[in-house]
Design an enzyme around this catalytic site. Structure first.
Site, PDB file in Angstrom:
ATOM      1  CD  GLU A  61      -2.900   1.229   2.287  1.00 52.08           C
ATOM      2  OE1 GLU A  61      -3.863   0.510   1.971  1.00 52.08           O
ATOM      3  OE2 GLU A  61      -2.860   1.882   3.348  1.00 52.08           O
ATOM      4  NE  ARG A  71       1.984  36.603 -11.696  1.00 53.89           N
ATOM      5  CZ  ARG A  71       0.911  37.354 -11.811  1.00 53.89           C
ATOM      6  NH1 ARG A  71       0.235  37.392 -12.959  1.00 53.89           N
ATOM      7  NH2 ARG A  71       0.475  38.086 -10.796  1.00 53.89           N
ATOM      8  CD  GLN A 117      19.710  32.484  -4.374  1.00 53.58           C
ATOM      9  OE1 GLN A 117      20.192  33.623  -4.397  1.00 53.58           O
ATOM     10  NE2 GLN A 117      20.329  31.443  -3.852  1.00 53.58           N
TER      11      GLN A 117
END
Ligand SMILES: Cc1cc2nc3c(=O)[nH]c(=O)nc-3n(C[C@H](O)[C@H](O)[C@H](O)COP(=O)(O)OP(=O)(O)OC[C@H]3O[C@@H](n4cnc5c(N)ncnc54)[C@H](O)[C@@H]3O)c2cc1C
Length: 379
Positions: A242, A268, A279
């Site tokens: 799982e 953007r 940075q």
């Protein structure tokens, strides 16, 4: 570094090819909180739900590593994290123990339809007062002739509202002992088995979850998975898979989110520069990259050890811890890089964050994994 074969790559491509179908309307589906059965059927049609099931029982007979490679593709392709979680729950909860521990008769009856996704699987371990401490479970199974009679209640059953088969873990021996628990395969229509309604939750909203009530549920003795008293051995086998299956899906999701964020940061612009030139934004993205790669390495490293029959107790715990925390950080950083748009439902990133939080809880919480690692270090 694993080199995938042509066959492994083409299995993955069949799922990656569904990206548009599986992601279509994912924000609206999340808001509705309904299980997307049509999408489930599309996933099933690729054979993915039978990947780790033996070919003689209708599966594709693939090993853990190949199954993970394809599941990573599912995470990468699908923006519906709830659907992907339902897939990994189905594979781990039911396909896995039935394939490994079911009798020939039980496999013949159920496994082909489990592998085909016609029957949906779930498992019921947790109880209202037995979560992390699964050994404290109170649900009992008492032998009565060629049946067991189950009584008790279970909490947090993923896939429960849509499940056809539930693997129920119940006490057949003294409380608190590892040898006192047994796993039973229980069909939904068994008299006395009651399902609560879907419970509203923070994320993974398209993966429905409910309580389970067992009131004198008579289960044929031949529906025991493994042996009477071997429930925790079955659970250990199931939980390892799982964790590998559900968190490699998260790796695919992290990879997709990383690609989305890099693209956004390159385009953007603020203060006359693309935000990717700042940075502090780069650091957010770099942390996403490092988290994704680290989680991927740990998961595949652990799977390779598992397939070589080596002890993976500490590796599984580290993998789970690293991957689940990296998934939360990845989603959080993505929201931050997208700014106000990251916070808006439309972009699906706030949903990713809500989904990721669940990973620090299910399959053993972060604190439980830390405890396991500490114990393995002799503390
Ligand atoms: C989305 C989702 C899906 C799930 N699906 C399933 C499912 O399909 N089937 C199923 O059986 N269960 C399922 N669960 C339940 C899950 O396994 C439990 O929630 C989990 O084991 C924690 O148990 P609990 O919620 O009772 O918390 P508790 O065990 O009460 O823990 C509460 C807090 O105490 C901490 N804690 C507990 N014990 C220790 C300890 N020894 N040392 C340090 N800290 C500790 C925990 O880390 C946690 O922070 C699901 C849960 C979620 C959120």
């Amino acid at each position: 570094m694993i080199t995938w074969t042509e066959d492994q790559r083409s299995l993955r491509e069949s799922v990656e090819g569904l990206a548009d179908v599986l992601s279509d309307g994912h924000v609206e589906d999340d808001q509705r909180g309904a299980f997307p059965r049509a999408k489930w059927d599309r996933v099933a049609a690729t054979g993915l739900l039978g990947l780790p099931v033996d070919a003689e029982h209708g599966g594709l007979g693939q090993d853990v590593l190949t199954t993970m490679h394809v599941l990573e593709g599912l995470g990468h392709a699908s923006r519906d994290g709830g659907l992907s979680f339902s897939v990994s729950t189905h594979l781990a909860s039911t396909a896995t123990p039935l394939n490994r521990f079911g009798s020939d008769e039980l496999k013949r009856r159920y496994l082909p339809r489990v592998a085909a996704g016609e029957l949906i699987g779930a498992h019921a371990i947790s109880e209202p007062s037995a979560g992390s401490d699964a050994m404290a479970m109170r649900t009992t199974a008492v032998r009565d002739g060629d049946h067991f009679v189950l009584n008790g209640s279970k909490a947090f059953v993923s896939n429960g509202p849509v499940a056809d088969l539930v693997v129920v873990y119940a006490r057949t021996g003294p409380a608190g002992t590892a040898a006192g628990t047994t796993a039973f395969l229980v069909p939904r229509d068994t008299p006395g088995l009651g399902f609560g309604g879907p419970i509203a939750k923070m994320g993974l909203k398209t993966s429905p979850l409910c309580e389970l009530f067992l009131d004198d549920v008579r289960v044929p003795a031949d529906h025991v998975l493994g042996r009477v008293g071997s429930g925790f051995l079955v659970l250990d086998y199931v939980m390892k898979r799982e964790i590998l299956y559900s968190f490699v899906i998260n790796v695919g999701e992290m990879q997709r989110r990383l690609e989305q964020v890099v693209d956004y940061a390159k385009n953007r612009a603020q203060f006359g520069s693309t935000i990717g030139r700042f940075q502090s934004v780069q650091n957010l993205v770099v942390d996403m990259k490092v988290g994704t790669e680290t989680a991927r390495l740990w998961l595949y490293h652990t799977a390779q050890k598992l397939q070589s029959n080596k002890d993976t107790t500490i590796d599984v715990a580290i993998s789970k811890l690293v991957a689940s925390e990296a998934a939360v950080a990845s989603a959080m950083n993505a929201v931050q890089v997208f700014g106000g748009y990251g916070y808006m439902a439309e972009y699906g990133l706030e949903k990713d964050l809500r989904n990721a939080v669940a990973g620090t809880i299910y399959s053993g919480t972060t604190q439980i994994q830390q405890g396991r690692i500490a114990a393995m270090l002799g503390l």
